[in-house]
Motif scaffolding. Structure first.
Motif, mmCIF file in Angstrom:
data_model
loop_
_atom_site.group_PDB
_atom_site.id
_atom_site.type_symbol
_atom_site.label_atom_id
_atom_site.label_comp_id
_atom_site.label_asym_id
_atom_site.label_seq_id
_atom_site.Cartn_x
_atom_site.Cartn_y
_atom_site.Cartn_z
ATOM 1 N N PRO A 139 -15.799 116.407 -49.298
ATOM 2 C CA PRO A 139 -14.736 115.450 -49.777
ATOM 3 C C PRO A 139 -15.341 114.998 -51.107
ATOM 4 N N SER A 140 -14.587 114.753 -52.070
ATOM 5 C CA SER A 140 -15.143 114.044 -53.071
ATOM 6 C C SER A 140 -15.320 112.720 -53.148
ATOM 7 N N VAL A 141 -15.710 111.993 -54.155
ATOM 8 C CA VAL A 141 -16.152 110.636 -54.027
ATOM 9 C C VAL A 141 -14.705 109.782 -54.036
ATOM 10 N N GLN A 142 -13.730 110.498 -54.834
ATOM 11 C CA GLN A 142 -12.326 109.976 -54.872
ATOM 12 C C GLN A 142 -11.893 109.732 -53.376
ATOM 13 N N LEU A 143 -11.848 111.092 -52.829
ATOM 14 C CA LEU A 143 -11.070 110.939 -51.603
ATOM 15 C C LEU A 143 -12.096 110.071 -50.604
ATOM 16 N N LEU A 144 -13.175 110.152 -50.819
ATOM 17 C CA LEU A 144 -13.913 109.085 -49.916
ATOM 18 C C LEU A 144 -13.654 107.679 -49.974
ATOM 19 N N THR A 150 -0.505 106.544 -28.946
ATOM 20 C CA THR A 150 -1.995 106.733 -29.478
ATOM 21 C C THR A 150 -2.348 105.095 -29.668
ATOM 22 N N SER A 151 -3.524 104.488 -29.298
ATOM 23 C CA SER A 151 -3.870 103.113 -29.571
ATOM 24 C C SER A 151 -4.163 102.731 -31.152
ATOM 25 N N GLY A 152 -4.699 103.741 -31.826
ATOM 26 C CA GLY A 152 -4.882 103.615 -33.047
ATOM 27 C C GLY A 152 -3.985 104.295 -34.217
ATOM 28 N N LEU A 153 -4.367 104.481 -35.187
ATOM 29 C CA LEU A 153 -3.733 105.197 -36.136
ATOM 30 C C LEU A 153 -3.389 106.625 -36.013
ATOM 31 N N ARG A 154 -2.337 107.158 -36.171
ATOM 32 C CA ARG A 154 -2.056 108.583 -36.244
ATOM 33 C C ARG A 154 -2.907 109.311 -37.457
ATOM 34 N N ARG A 155 -3.086 110.460 -37.251
ATOM 35 C CA ARG A 155 -3.688 111.485 -38.493
ATOM 36 C C ARG A 155 -2.715 111.212 -39.794
ATOM 37 N N GLU A 156 -1.493 111.575 -39.486
ATOM 38 C CA GLU A 156 -0.433 111.559 -40.641
ATOM 39 C C GLU A 156 -0.281 110.172 -41.346
ATOM 40 N N GLU A 157 -0.679 109.101 -40.612
ATOM 41 C CA GLU A 157 -0.774 107.833 -41.102
ATOM 42 C C GLU A 157 -1.914 107.534 -41.864
ATOM 43 N N VAL A 158 -2.982 108.113 -41.392
ATOM 44 C CA VAL A 158 -4.316 107.967 -42.428
ATOM 45 C C VAL A 158 -3.892 108.846 -43.701
ATOM 46 N N ALA A 159 -3.340 109.933 -43.700
ATOM 47 C CA ALA A 159 -3.174 110.899 -44.548
ATOM 48 C C ALA A 159 -2.242 110.077 -45.704
ATOM 49 N N MET A 160 -1.180 109.502 -45.203
ATOM 50 C CA MET A 160 -0.310 108.715 -45.993
ATOM 51 C C MET A 160 -1.053 107.723 -46.637
ATOM 52 N N GLY A 170 -14.532 118.733 -38.481
ATOM 53 C CA GLY A 170 -15.778 119.267 -39.043
ATOM 54 C C GLY A 170 -15.742 120.726 -39.688
ATOM 55 N N ARG A 171 -14.453 121.134 -40.252
ATOM 56 C CA ARG A 171 -14.021 122.143 -40.753
ATOM 57 C C ARG A 171 -13.900 122.057 -42.232
ATOM 58 N N TYR A 212 -5.685 118.352 -44.381
ATOM 59 C CA TYR A 212 -7.085 117.925 -44.804
ATOM 60 C C TYR A 212 -7.880 116.913 -43.873
ATOM 61 N N VAL A 213 -7.065 115.853 -43.502
ATOM 62 C CA VAL A 213 -7.403 114.794 -42.409
ATOM 63 C C VAL A 213 -8.041 115.463 -41.099
ATOM 64 N N VAL A 214 -7.244 116.648 -40.666
ATOM 65 C CA VAL A 214 -7.533 117.367 -39.581
ATOM 66 C C VAL A 214 -8.677 117.977 -39.789
ATOM 67 N N ARG A 215 -9.041 118.756 -40.685
ATOM 68 C CA ARG A 215 -10.052 119.442 -41.024
ATOM 69 C C ARG A 215 -11.164 118.480 -40.961
#
Length: 286
Positions: free
Chosen positions: A62-67, A32-42, A57-58, A50-53
């Motif tokens: 998200p809370s202000v802290q998560l954003l 993948t050219s960008g980040l993987r979902r697990e990397e964003v999660a980390m 769009g499922r 949660y990143v996948v959902r």
């Protein structure tokens, strides 16, 4: 909450990120050219599920802290961060005030500093972001809530916060913290958040009351500090503080003051790589 638009925005920002921008090696087997979902999660400190959902769009709102964590992980600009908040059905964080996110440009500087410990702080001393090297040196100080968010509050109310500093230096650093807070409160004249912090510190700490009454004022720009690290021992570090034009946020950069500190800092990096290969959390005083 605009789930579909939020999902599309997060997915596109993730795909546009280069791994090297966040200190992740871009090896030849990467598909993948960008980040993987697990990397964003980390990077954001949340679950991969949660990143996948979110991207599908499922998710729930998200809370202000998560954003805020997502904005830091994806290195969003101030405009992109505000857009993210709007899509999630929240008001963006205020341009001024205490509860803010680290500015996007300062987050990028943390990345560029690499193995040099660095932190972003608000003018009242809340740690807003740290790079990996700072986590290894000082521990993770971005997860506190309430008054414990502020370095000065923990210093005067929690003995553990002072334990990283040799006893003979504690009075000096206490005075510097109070003098810097006095300058910040002066700039924030009439701000109830700043005044409330001072009131609660005076009610809690006799030592703070003593120093506050002396009315010393000094903005912290350059300093030298000794850290007593539980793994590698004593490190003498030079502290350089770069302040944003509005004086609302500060970039604190820590560099080894002598050869012994450089050697111990390098040992700390090795220990960190061995024990925490992707995301270490590893006490801060300012």
């Amino acid at each position: 909450m605009q789930r579909d638009q939020l999902a599309d925005f997060l997915r596109r920002r993730r795909e546009a990120m280069r791994p090297a921008e966040v200190g992740i090696a871009d090896g030849p087997r990467r598909r993948t050219s960008g980040l993987r979902r697990e990397e964003v999660a980390m990077l954001a400190g949340m679950s991969v599920d949660y990143v996948v959902r979110l991207e599908q769009g499922r998710s729930s709102q998200p809370s202000v802290q998560l954003l805020g964590a997502l904005a830091r992980a994806l290195r969003l600009s101030d405009d992109e961060r505000d857009h993210l908040f709007h899509l999630a059905g929240h008001r963006p964080p205020p341009a001024d005030g205490v509860a803010r996110l680290a500015r996007a440009g300062l987050i990028r500087m943390l990345d560029l500093l690499g193995d040099t410990p660095a932190l972003v702080l608000s003018d009242l001393g809340e740690v807003l972001a740290q790079n990996r090297a700072a986590l290894l040196l000082t521990g993770d100080h971005t997860g506190f809530s309430g008054d414990r968010r502020y370095v000065v509050y923990r210093w005067f109310t929690e003995p553990a916060a002072r334990a990283v500093c040799p006893p003979e230096e504690q009075e000096y650093h206490a005075r510097r913290l109070v003098a810097d807070l006095r300058a910040a409160v002066g700039r924030r004249s009439g701000d109830p958040a700043a005044a409330g912090l001072v009131d609660r510190l005076q009610a809690t700490s006799a030592d703070f009351r003593r120093l506050w009454a002396e009315h010393e004022v000094a903005v912290r720009r350059a300093d030298r500090k000794t850290f007593l690290h539980p793994r590698v021992g004593r490190l003498v570090m030079d502290c350089e503080t770069l302040v944003t034009p509005d004086q609302g946020q500060q970039l604190l950069v820590l560099t080894a003051a002598d050869a012994e500190a450089r050697e111990r800092l390098e040992l700390l990096r090795v220990i960190g790589v061995e024990e925490f290969p992707m995301g270490a959390t590893g006490p801060t005083t300012r």
